[in-house]
Design a protein around this motif. Structure first.
Motif, PDB file in Angstrom:
ATOM      1  N   HIS A  27       0.885  -1.278   0.029  1.00 21.50           N
ATOM      2  CA  HIS A  27       0.006  -0.088  -0.248  1.00 21.50           C
ATOM      3  C   HIS A  27       0.656   1.198   0.002  1.00 21.50           C
ATOM      4  O   HIS A  27       0.352   2.253  -0.647  1.00 21.50           O
ATOM      5  CB  HIS A  27      -1.056   0.218   1.180  1.00 21.50           C
ATOM      6  N   LEU A  56       2.854  -1.007  -6.130  1.00 20.63           N
ATOM      7  CA  LEU A  56       2.028  -0.684  -5.429  1.00 20.63           C
ATOM      8  C   LEU A  56       0.631  -1.432  -5.522  1.00 20.63           C
ATOM      9  O   LEU A  56       0.407  -1.960  -6.792  1.00 20.63           O
ATOM     10  CB  LEU A  56       1.576   0.849  -5.887  1.00 20.63           C
ATOM     11  N   GLY A 110      -2.570   2.601  -3.915  1.00 26.43           N
ATOM     12  CA  GLY A 110      -1.189   2.742  -2.923  1.00 26.43           C
ATOM     13  C   GLY A 110      -0.552   3.847  -3.436  1.00 26.43           C
ATOM     14  O   GLY A 110      -0.520   4.478  -4.699  1.00 26.43           O
ATOM     15  N   LEU A 151       3.463   5.775  -3.677  1.00 26.46           N
ATOM     16  CA  LEU A 151       4.954   5.760  -3.858  1.00 26.46           C
ATOM     17  C   LEU A 151       5.479   7.282  -3.236  1.00 26.46           C
ATOM     18  O   LEU A 151       4.793   8.441  -3.821  1.00 26.46           O
ATOM     19  CB  LEU A 151       5.567   5.600  -5.110  1.00 26.46           C
ATOM     20  N   ARG A 197       0.076   8.290  -6.675  1.00 26.36           N
ATOM     21  CA  ARG A 197      -0.737   7.165  -6.496  1.00 26.36           C
ATOM     22  C   ARG A 197      -0.901   6.522  -7.411  1.00 26.36           C
ATOM     23  O   ARG A 197      -1.123   6.733  -8.588  1.00 26.36           O
ATOM     24  CB  ARG A 197      -1.986   7.817  -5.876  1.00 26.36           C
ATOM     25  N   THR A 215      -7.484   2.083  -1.695  1.00 28.24           N
ATOM     26  CA  THR A 215      -6.770   1.332  -1.004  1.00 28.24           C
ATOM     27  C   THR A 215      -7.474   0.397   0.044  1.00 28.24           C
ATOM     28  O   THR A 215      -8.004   1.024   1.052  1.00 28.24           O
ATOM     29  CB  THR A 215      -5.586   2.168  -0.326  1.00 28.24           C
TER      30      THR A 215
END
Length: 287
Positions: A122, A147, A151, A153, A274, A280
């Motif tokens: 996530h 991801l 999710g 980064l 995202r 998520t």
């Protein structure tokens, strides 16, 4: 702060090719290296964890912390954000292994090596890591693939605020020598870090944004002590540039602890994006 994670084997210092973080300058076996990293954590962890929680990190989230160092962000995700689990990766996990915690798993590896399945995490987070690695664009794309849909980064690195117009002080001379010396010794490069939003978009992420945090340089503050310790450890690389000598580095360390110090610390640029898809699962909505 930052860690020892690196990708690729690099080369030995002194052969004309940059080596790796943790082998040429900031060696983890050197006494006090964990304390140096923790000083950076004191300066930056609050802003980092506030951003991660604002992006939704919380119960149900499975997180990957790359270049985890002493593990302060990984532990903060567990204790302050309440995430379900964190996998902390570093090429030397001695500092992580000495501070075990429920929900925290560790992996000793270069960050370019682990073969994780796509769509597993996530949150993928790295701070003060990619600035030391030449293959950053490839790695950003790879991290984005890890991801789950929805999710995030989140990547953080230094941004140099010592412009050409900055006054000539012991501090500015030391900062310029540090960046030039680290580039020659271990390949550190902060010139590109303002490109983070562009690189995250190129990796296919959406909702991309960035912010910069600059902790104040005050005598005795964690960030001032961090830079003083960093310069002591990087002195050989700094003096090899010809921009400073030992006396000039010592003068810069004294300047940091002086009421005469008036300067901007290198900032922390944090950028995020995202992965497209449904919200998520198990996490909170982003802020």
């Amino acid at each position: 702060m930052g860690a020892h994670a690196a990708a690729g084997d690099g080369a030995r210092p002194g052969d004309g090719v940059p080596g790796r973080y943790g082998t040429a300058v900031f060696r983890p076996e050197r006494a006090g290296e964990d304390e140096r990293i923790d000083l950076g954590a004191l300066a930056y962890d609050d802003i980092t964890l506030a951003r991660l929680t604002a992006l939704g990190a919380g119960p149900g989230w499975i997180c990957l912390e790359l270049g985890a160092g002493t593990g302060s962000v990984a532990r903060g995700l567990l204790t302050r954000a309440g995430v379900t689990s964190v996998l902390a990766v570093d090429r030397d996990i001695r500092f992580l292994a000495s501070r075990p915690q429920p929900g925290l798993a560790t992996l000793e590896a270069d960050i370019g090596d682990p073969a994780f399945d796509p769509g597993r995490f996530h949150l993928v987070h790295a701070r003060f890591v990619l600035m030391h690695l030449p293959e950053r664009e490839r790695l950003i794309s790879r991290f984005a693939d890890l991801l789950v849909p929805g999710g995030v980064l989140v990547l953080g690195d230094a941004v140099d605020l010592t412009t050409a117009a900055a006054p000539a002080t012991p501090y500015t001379r030391a900062v310029r020598a540090m960046w030039q010396g680290l580039r020659a010794t271990i390949g550190t490069d902060v010139d590109w870090t303002p490109r983070y939003p562009e690189l995250l978009r190129a990796a296919g992420l959406s909702e991309v944004a960035a912010e910069i945090h600059v902790p104040p340089l005050l005598p005795g503050s964690p960030i001032s002590r961090f830079w003083a310790d960093t310069w002591e450890r990087a002195k050989a690389a700094m003096t090899a540039t010809g921009l400073v000598d030992d006396a000039a580095v010592d003068a810069a360390v004294r300047y940091l602890d002086s009421p005469d110090c008036a300067a901007l610390s290198p900032g922390l640029i944090t950028a995020w994006g995202r992965r497209a898809g449904a919200g998520t699962e198990g996490g909170r909505s982003s802020g």
